[in-house]
Design an enzyme around this catalytic site. Structure first.
Site, PDB file in Angstrom:
ATOM      1  N   ARG A  16       0.836  -1.211   0.000  1.00 43.24           N
ATOM      2  CA  ARG A  16       0.000   0.000   0.000  1.00 43.24           C
ATOM      3  C   ARG A  16       0.864   1.253   0.000  1.00 43.24           C
ATOM      4  O   ARG A  16       0.561   2.222  -0.693  1.00 43.24           O
ATOM      5  CB  ARG A  16      -0.950   0.011   1.203  1.00 43.24           C
ATOM      6  CG  ARG A  16      -2.003  -1.084   1.136  1.00 43.24           C
ATOM      7  CD  ARG A  16      -2.858  -1.112   2.382  1.00 43.24           C
ATOM      8  NE  ARG A  16      -2.010  -1.363   3.545  1.00 43.24           N
ATOM      9  CZ  ARG A  16      -2.282  -0.969   4.787  1.00 43.24           C
ATOM     10  NH1 ARG A  16      -3.399  -0.312   5.055  1.00 43.24           N
ATOM     11  NH2 ARG A  16      -1.464  -1.236   5.779  1.00 43.24           N
ATOM     12  N   ASN A  20      -6.022  -2.837   2.578  1.00 46.73           N
ATOM     13  CA  ASN A  20      -5.981  -4.287   2.699  1.00 46.73           C
ATOM     14  C   ASN A  20      -7.403  -4.822   2.843  1.00 46.73           C
ATOM     15  O   ASN A  20      -8.226  -4.223   3.540  1.00 46.73           O
ATOM     16  CB  ASN A  20      -5.178  -4.708   3.932  1.00 46.73           C
ATOM     17  CG  ASN A  20      -3.693  -4.547   3.746  1.00 46.73           C
ATOM     18  OD1 ASN A  20      -3.184  -4.528   2.632  1.00 46.73           O
ATOM     19  ND2 ASN A  20      -2.974  -4.423   4.849  1.00 46.73           N
TER      20      ASN A  20
END
EC number: 3.6.1.7
Length: 95
Positions: free
Chosen positions: A23, A42
Site C-alpha cells: 500500500r 488491505n
C-alpha cells in the site's frame, strides 16, 4: 483540443501483497505519477484494493505498475474495472 475526462480505476490485487509495504509503494507511485486521488487498502481475504481517480493515462500508468515486476511482494493477478470518477478523495491515501 479538449482534455480527456477523468476516470475511476478500481483494482483488486491478489498474491503476497499484505505486510510487504504494498500500500505504501502504491501511494508513493500514485503521487509520483501525479494527478491521482484515491486509496489503497488491505482486504480481509488477503488482497489489496486500489481505487484511483484522475486522467485515464495516469490511471493506466498506475495499473501498469500494479501488474509489473517492480511491486513489493508478489502479484499473482489483478482484476480491474473502469468507471466514472466520484470525486470523493482529496488526495491518495493508505487506508
Amino acid at each position: 483540443m479538449n482534455e480527456a475526462p477523468d476516470v475511476r480505476l478500481t483494482a483488486w490485487i491478489r498474491g503476497r501483497v499484505q505486510g510487504v509495504g504494498f500500500r505504501w509503494y502504491t501511494r508513493a507511485t500514485a503521487l509520483e505519477i501525479g494527478g491521482l486521488s484515491g486509496f489503497a487498502t488491505n482486504l480481509t481475504d488477503g488482497r489489496v484494493q486500489v481505487v484511483a481517480e484522475g486522467p485515464k493515462e495516469s490511471c493506466e500508468l498506475l495499473l501498469t505498475w500494479l501488474t509489473g515486476p517492480d511491486t513489493p511482494g508478489r502479484v499473482d493477478g489483478v482484476t480491474e474495472i473502469w468507471d466514472v470518477p466520484r470525486g470523493a478523495y482529496p488526495t491518495f491515501e493508505i487506508r
